[in-house]
Write a protein that holds these residues in place. Structure first.
Motif, PDB file in Angstrom:
ATOM      1  N   GLY A  50     -26.970 -20.773  19.329  1.00  0.00           N
ATOM      2  CA  GLY A  50     -26.934 -21.281  20.689  1.00  0.00           C
ATOM      3  C   GLY A  50     -26.584 -22.754  20.753  1.00  0.00           C
ATOM      4  N   LYS A  51     -26.301 -23.225  21.947  1.00  0.00           N
ATOM      5  CA  LYS A  51     -25.902 -24.606  22.171  1.00  0.00           C
ATOM      6  C   LYS A  51     -26.908 -25.571  21.567  1.00  0.00           C
ATOM      7  CE  LYS A  51     -24.556 -27.806  25.865  1.00  0.00           C
ATOM      8  NZ  LYS A  51     -24.384 -27.967  27.325  1.00  0.00           N
ATOM      9  N   ASN A  52     -26.386 -26.528  20.797  1.00  0.00           N
ATOM     10  CA  ASN A  52     -27.233 -27.534  20.127  1.00  0.00           C
ATOM     11  C   ASN A  52     -28.285 -26.903  19.215  1.00  0.00           C
ATOM     12  OD1 ASN A  52     -25.866 -29.631  21.488  1.00  0.00           O
ATOM     13  ND2 ASN A  52     -27.211 -29.410  23.264  1.00  0.00           N
ATOM     14  N   ARG A  53     -27.979 -25.706  18.722  1.00  0.00           N
ATOM     15  CA  ARG A  53     -28.885 -25.006  17.779  1.00  0.00           C
ATOM     16  C   ARG A  53     -30.275 -24.824  18.380  1.00  0.00           C
ATOM     17  NH1 ARG A  53     -27.673 -25.055  12.343  1.00  0.00           N
ATOM     18  NH2 ARG A  53     -29.790 -25.672  11.771  1.00  0.00           N
ATOM     19  N   GLN A  54     -30.331 -24.568  19.673  1.00  0.00           N
ATOM     20  CA  GLN A  54     -31.628 -24.465  20.353  1.00  0.00           C
ATOM     21  C   GLN A  54     -32.399 -23.207  19.963  1.00  0.00           C
ATOM     22  OE1 GLN A  54     -30.198 -22.488  24.587  1.00  0.00           O
ATOM     23  NE2 GLN A  54     -30.143 -24.701  24.389  1.00  0.00           N
ATOM     24  N   GLY A  55     -31.678 -22.181  19.505  1.00  0.00           N
ATOM     25  CA  GLY A  55     -32.348 -20.956  19.098  1.00  0.00           C
ATOM     26  C   GLY A  55     -32.787 -21.026  17.648  1.00  0.00           C
ATOM     27  N   ASP A  56     -34.087 -21.042  17.405  1.00  0.00           N
ATOM     28  CA  ASP A  56     -34.617 -21.091  16.048  1.00  0.00           C
ATOM     29  C   ASP A  56     -35.282 -19.754  15.722  1.00  0.00           C
ATOM     30  OD1 ASP A  56     -37.010 -21.106  17.438  1.00  0.00           O
ATOM     31  OD2 ASP A  56     -37.533 -23.164  16.900  1.00  0.00           O
ATOM     32  N   PRO A  57     -35.821 -19.574  14.522  1.00  0.00           N
ATOM     33  CA  PRO A  57     -36.427 -18.282  14.170  1.00  0.00           C
ATOM     34  C   PRO A  57     -37.523 -17.827  15.137  1.00  0.00           C
ATOM     35  CG  PRO A  57     -36.034 -19.559  12.192  1.00  0.00           C
ATOM     36  CD  PRO A  57     -35.700 -20.457  13.339  1.00  0.00           C
ATOM     37  N   ALA A  58     -38.382 -18.756  15.564  1.00  0.00           N
ATOM     38  CA  ALA A  58     -39.455 -18.379  16.489  1.00  0.00           C
ATOM     39  C   ALA A  58     -38.888 -17.923  17.833  1.00  0.00           C
ATOM     40  CB  ALA A  58     -40.418 -19.555  16.686  1.00  0.00           C
ATOM     41  N   PHE A  59     -37.844 -18.614  18.306  1.00  0.00           N
ATOM     42  CA  PHE A  59     -37.191 -18.239  19.561  1.00  0.00           C
ATOM     43  C   PHE A  59     -36.633 -16.827  19.462  1.00  0.00           C
ATOM     44  CE2 PHE A  59     -33.737 -17.848  22.512  1.00  0.00           C
ATOM     45  CZ  PHE A  59     -34.080 -18.608  23.622  1.00  0.00           C
ATOM     46  N   LEU A  60     -35.989 -16.514  18.335  1.00  0.00           N
ATOM     47  CA  LEU A  60     -35.386 -15.198  18.151  1.00  0.00           C
ATOM     48  C   LEU A  60     -36.446 -14.102  18.165  1.00  0.00           C
ATOM     49  CD1 LEU A  60     -32.895 -13.462  17.590  1.00  0.00           C
ATOM     50  CD2 LEU A  60     -33.215 -13.910  15.150  1.00  0.00           C
ATOM     51  N   VAL A  61     -37.560 -14.339  17.485  1.00  0.00           N
ATOM     52  CA  VAL A  61     -38.630 -13.341  17.442  1.00  0.00           C
ATOM     53  C   VAL A  61     -39.178 -13.075  18.845  1.00  0.00           C
ATOM     54  CG1 VAL A  61     -40.983 -12.906  16.638  1.00  0.00           C
ATOM     55  CG2 VAL A  61     -39.258 -13.777  15.048  1.00  0.00           C
ATOM     56  N   ALA A  62     -39.420 -14.139  19.608  1.00  0.00           N
ATOM     57  CA  ALA A  62     -39.952 -13.984  20.964  1.00  0.00           C
ATOM     58  C   ALA A  62     -38.956 -13.274  21.867  1.00  0.00           C
ATOM     59  CB  ALA A  62     -40.317 -15.348  21.537  1.00  0.00           C
ATOM     60  N   ALA A  63     -37.682 -13.655  21.751  1.00  0.00           N
ATOM     61  CA  ALA A  63     -36.654 -13.035  22.586  1.00  0.00           C
ATOM     62  C   ALA A  63     -36.490 -11.556  22.240  1.00  0.00           C
ATOM     63  CB  ALA A  63     -35.332 -13.768  22.411  1.00  0.00           C
ATOM     64  N   ALA A  64     -36.555 -11.235  20.976  1.00  0.00           N
ATOM     65  CA  ALA A  64     -36.419  -9.840  20.547  1.00  0.00           C
ATOM     66  C   ALA A  64     -37.560  -8.985  21.087  1.00  0.00           C
ATOM     67  CB  ALA A  64     -36.381  -9.775  19.024  1.00  0.00           C
ATOM     68  N   LYS A  65     -38.758  -9.533  21.055  1.00  0.00           N
ATOM     69  CA  LYS A  65     -39.924  -8.784  21.546  1.00  0.00           C
ATOM     70  C   LYS A  65     -39.774  -8.451  23.023  1.00  0.00           C
ATOM     71  CE  LYS A  65     -44.974  -8.914  21.617  1.00  0.00           C
ATOM     72  NZ  LYS A  65     -46.186  -9.705  21.257  1.00  0.00           N
ATOM     73  N   SER A  66     -39.262  -9.410  23.806  1.00  0.00           N
ATOM     74  CA  SER A  66     -39.118  -9.179  25.245  1.00  0.00           C
ATOM     75  C   SER A  66     -37.958  -8.247  25.569  1.00  0.00           C
ATOM     76  CB  SER A  66     -38.930 -10.510  25.975  1.00  0.00           C
ATOM     77  OG  SER A  66     -37.674 -11.095  25.648  1.00  0.00           O
TER      78      SER A  66
END
Length: 331
Positions: free
Chosen positions: A133-149
């Motif tokens: 994502g823009k400016n590398r805003q998506g990190d491993p924790a972000f991906l896990v949370a987004a995947a769960k939702s």
């Protein structure tokens, strides 16, 4: 695998049979042992779920988009990378075009547009340090949370270290290849460094010296030290031939010349012109030199031939991938 392997440019045309699969995401330049830890985990997840196994990668390499002023040597151009991914057992590789426009997508947009809408992912596997994502805003924790939702799974694989405890990385391998150390590079790759190109006509000087060569022009971003190597040339039909190769500008016979890979193939008298062949590198013999005339060059070439024969007589496969690459038939 679900059927014939597919290499897709862009993620918008994914066949229905490949949707809902496990997707490994990364640049994977080199498809080295660290990458293979991620890729093998994706294959395991796909087998456990009985779904397709895919790789999402990016072309050109993002670093060349963000820093075009700094050349980035490629270990595996896109066609070689796709072949290695296929040989590992995947169903498809999706080469997402990477541009400044694509880089402006937010982390949420990347997930919703690419992963969900275009690929229909069921599970994602990444390295431990994957950012997006823009400016590398998506990190491993972000991906896990987004995947769960959104209802898909995520597996993150820790960094892979070699037998000496050092992390295996593409940058380490590039440094080794730039120094001509194809042996250590192979240890990190898990297979012999391999280039692929069409055999082209040269000046045929080698033929007049009794050393006819199969000549290849490598990409401008190829990474390899100029010098003489023990190699094996593989034809598209799977025929494998030992040889000795020179990569460089031929200083004895040309004042200036473009880098050329010239392979003298042992015990072969056929015509290879126009064929797309592979050359795999097994050992560095010496650096490129300027000799005092053709007689001195010819004497050294005879010595190189015998040294390459001796080296190649003792080589053994490094891995199952090394074996598959060595005996692949592409026609």
């Amino acid at each position: 695998m679900t059927g014939e392997f597919e290499c897709l440019v862009g993620s918008g045309r994914l066949p229905e049979r490949l949707r809902g699969g496990v997707v490994a995401i990364g640049n994977f330049d080199g498809v080295h042992r660290g990458h293979q830890a991620v890729l093998e985990r994706a294959l395991e997840e796909a087998r456990a779920r009985n779904v397709p196994a895919l790789v999402l990668t990016f072309e050109p390499h993002p670093r060349t988009v963000f820093r075009p002023d700094i050349p980035l040597p490629r270990i595996t151009p896109a066609p070689v990378k796709a072949r290695l991914i296929r040989l590992l057992g995947f169903d498809a590789v999706v080469e997402q075009e990477f541009s400044r426009e694509f880089a402006q997508k937010s982390a949420d947009e990347f997930i919703d547009e690419v992963l969900m809408r275009q690929l229909g992912v069921g599970h994602v596997v990444t390295g431990f340090d994957f950012h997006f994502g823009k400016n590398r805003q998506g990190d491993p924790a972000f991906l896990v949370a987004a995947a769960k939702s959104r209802g898909f799974g995520v597996t993150q694989v820790e960094a892979f270290s070699d037998e000496g405890g050092e992390i295996v990385s593409s940058s380490r391998i590039r440094t080794l290849l730039e120094a001509g150390d194809v042996t250590q590079a192979a240890g990190l790759l898990g297979y012999r460094f391999t280039v692929e190109s069409e055999i082209v006509h040269g000046k045929k000087l080698g033929r007049t010296l009794g050393f006819p060569t199969a000549n290849m022009v490598l990409p401008n971003d190829a990474v390899l030290h100029h010098g003489i190597y023990a190699v094996r040339l593989r034809r598209a039909n799977g025929d494998l031939h030992d040889g000795v190769a020179s990569f460089g500008r031929r200083p004895t016979v040309e004042s200036e010349g473009e880098p050329l890979l010239e392979t003298y193939v042992f015990d072969f008298n056929g015509d290879l012109y126009g064929e797309v062949c592979d050359v795999s590198f097994f050992g560095f013999l010496r650096g490129e030199e300027k000799f005092d005339g053709l007689d001195a060059l010819l004497e050294q070439m005879k010595h190189d031939k015998e040294e390459a024969r001796a080296l190649l007589a003792g080589v053994r496969p490094l891995s199952e991938l090394d074996v598959r690459l060595a005996f692949e038939r592409r026609s």
